[in-house]
Design an enzyme around this catalytic site. Structure first.
Site, PDB file in Angstrom:
ATOM      1  N   HIS A 155      15.769   6.258  -7.648  1.00  0.00           N
ATOM      2  CA  HIS A 155      15.767   5.646  -6.430  1.00  0.00           C
ATOM      3  C   HIS A 155      14.553   5.532  -5.709  1.00  0.00           C
ATOM      4  O   HIS A 155      14.436   5.557  -4.558  1.00  0.00           O
ATOM      5  CB  HIS A 155      16.954   6.413  -5.417  1.00  0.00           C
ATOM      6  N   SER A 276     -11.012  -9.251  -0.921  1.00  0.00           N
ATOM      7  CA  SER A 276     -10.573 -10.002  -0.118  1.00  0.00           C
ATOM      8  C   SER A 276     -11.755 -11.014   0.722  1.00  0.00           C
ATOM      9  O   SER A 276     -12.674 -10.464   0.628  1.00  0.00           O
ATOM     10  CB  SER A 276      -9.744  -9.240   1.086  1.00  0.00           C
ATOM     11  N   LYS A 282     -11.008  -4.043   0.832  1.00  0.00           N
ATOM     12  CA  LYS A 282     -10.045  -4.273   0.137  1.00  0.00           C
ATOM     13  C   LYS A 282     -10.540  -4.447  -1.391  1.00  0.00           C
ATOM     14  O   LYS A 282     -11.518  -4.876  -1.976  1.00  0.00           O
ATOM     15  CB  LYS A 282      -9.410  -5.626   0.362  1.00  0.00           C
ATOM     16  N   GLU A 289      -0.241  -8.063  -9.898  1.00  0.00           N
ATOM     17  CA  GLU A 289       0.730  -8.883  -9.077  1.00  0.00           C
ATOM     18  C   GLU A 289       0.935 -10.344  -9.755  1.00  0.00           C
ATOM     19  O   GLU A 289       1.966 -10.788  -9.756  1.00  0.00           O
ATOM     20  CB  GLU A 289      -0.112  -9.084  -7.952  1.00  0.00           C
TER      21      GLU A 289
END
Ligand code: ARG
Length: 460
Positions: A155, A276, A282, A289
């Site tokens: 979980h 970025s 970043k 992804e």
């Protein structure tokens, strides 16, 4: 005029030609198409349907076409619709009337089924090799991290201590099944459909087994209607690909999560991350992804092909030309994802210290405390309740189980003695699970050993 133009009294409208053509997609099967035609011509000659001289002209013509396609001298044209008619047209242009004999006892319907099976068969070999390469990285990393303690989750809540090697080997097992699924699929891909003709077979005395042998097929299809209209093998591949992508996507999801500041379990290499355009600080896990994102595409391919096939009456229907979009997209996507996943993982820097700190928090040793009481004769359900109260007290006092004094423990159960501290030590909890499939370092090393044996067999 079109190869099939005899019964038409009008030219094809350019819009029909554009819409109908599949050459942009199926040109990638030219090698298989030519190899299939060479075998077909050889068989026609063996059966006395072509002379040896005709066969030789056809085969050398086809071989020359392949060379010229490879060097770029020849280019495909949408006017000839698909790869099959492009190559037949090239052949007739080059060797004249003899070239017109190649399509004897054959239809594009069994020809495309043949090409697809051969193409997929070759791609399966390449994809299996890419999976195995990724598995080698997993084995090496798992070996290096068989003692790296980290929290295991259910979980997404801390559950029990495990080691990173064990976690990585879970992905090894998924990929092992992916390889086995592909290997099993090959049995159904590797069946030779030529001889099915357009739908009903052919009156010519073909030697189908001979063609199968020339083209390394294990068997021939047993029903001509099914031979031209079966795309189960493509569907099965798309479903294997969807499951494989699901595995990669779950792994990527964890790498993304783990490289967040909140987790800080891993840092992906600069070479496999991106920045970025506005936020200078970043470093984003874009590749992970994208793999997660492309999983959706591959699921879509499976649904698209299932839907194309769902209501088709026997036998061939042009709808089936759409199979290539789905099949080729799945093949390309899976290969691209596996190819970046490997170096991304290989260069990732895991952070054992952070992982250990994570395992120490969140009462990951609470189950072991209950097991300790069970060892003293307390029924598990009662032990569970006692430990629940101990955990609650720790939460209220903001301490870990290891920090609770012995006297305090004894107010919950007089059976708890000083050995409790070594018993619930995080590493001891992990090492105790030394059964087949468990997380103990020794158990993980055994599965790594087993994995390497399996790899050796599969690399042969
Ligand atoms: N380009 C077609 C396909 O990919 C080849 C088979 C065409 N057959 C036909 N009867 N029109 O499905």
């Amino acid at each position: 005029m079109k190869l099939w133009g005899g019964r038409f009294s009008k030219e094809e409208d350019p819009r029909t030609e554009d819409f109908n053509a599949s050459i942009a997609l199926d040109s990638r099967m030219y090698h298989q198409d030519i190899r299939g035609s060479v075998a077909h011509a050889a068989m026609l000659a063996k059966q006395g349907i072509l002379t040896d001289e005709e066969r030789n002209q056809i085969i050398s013509g086809l071989e020359q076409i392949e060379k010229d396609l490879e060097s770029g001298v020849l280019q495909f044209s949408p006017q000839a619709e698909d790869v099959h008619m492009n190559i037949e047209t090239f052949l007739i242009d080059r060797i004249g009337d003899v070239g017109k004999k190649l399509h004897t006892a054959r239809s594009r319907n069994d020809q495309v089924a043949l090409d697809l099976r051969m193409y997929l068969r070759d791609e399966i070999v390449k994809i299996k090799a890419l999976i195995l390469a990724l598995q080698t990285v997993l084995l090496d990393l798992a070996e290096a991290h068989a003692d790296t303690i980290m929290p295991g989750y259910t979980h997404l809540q801390k559950a029990q201590p495990i080691n990173l090697g064990h976690h990585l080997m879970a992905y090894f097992e998924m990929l092992r099944r992916d390889v086995e699924r592909l290997r099993d699929l090959r049995k159904r891909v590797n069946v030779m459909p030529l001889g099915s003709g357009a739908l009903a077979g052919t009156g010519f005395p073909l030697d189908r087994a001979y063609v199968a042998e020339l083209l390394d097929f294990d068997d021939v299809t047993r029903n001509s209607l099914d031979g031209v209209s079966d795309r189960d093998f493509a569907l099965e591949f798309c479903s294997c690909a969807a499951i494989l992508m699901m595995h990669l996507s779950r792994f990527c999801e964890e790498l993304i999560l783990w490289s967040s500041d909140e987790f800080s379990f891993v840092e992906l290499d600069d070479a496999f991350t991106t920045g970025s355009s506005i936020m200078p600080q970043k470093k984003n896990p874009d590749l992970a992804e994208l793999i997660r994102g492309k999983t959706g595409r591959v699921y879509g391919d499976l649904m698209a092909l299932l839907t194309v096939m769902k209501s088709l009456p026997l036998a061939y229907n042009k709808d089936m030309q759409e199979d290539k979009n789905a099949l080729f997209d799945s093949i390309d996507t899976v290969k691209a994802c596996l190819s970046v996943m490997k170096p991304m993982l290989q260069t990732a820097a895991f952070k054992p210290e952070r992982m250990y700190q994570g395992a120490e928090r969140g009462f990951t040793n609470a189950t072991d405390l209950a097991d300790y009481l069970v060892g003293k004769g307390v029924p598990f359900r009662d032990a569970h309740a006692i430990v629940g109260q101990i955990v609650l007290a720790c939460i209220q006092e903001n301490i870990t189980l290891n920090e609770m004094p012995l006297e305090r423990y004894q107010t919950f159960s007089p059976l708890i003695e000083v050995d409790i501290f070594s018993y619930i030590d995080i590493k001891a909890c992990m090492e105790r699970r030394n059964l087949p499939g468990g997380t103990a370092s020794a158990a993980v090393r055994r599965t790594i050993y087993d994995g390497r044996q399996w790899m050796r067999k599969n690399m042969e």
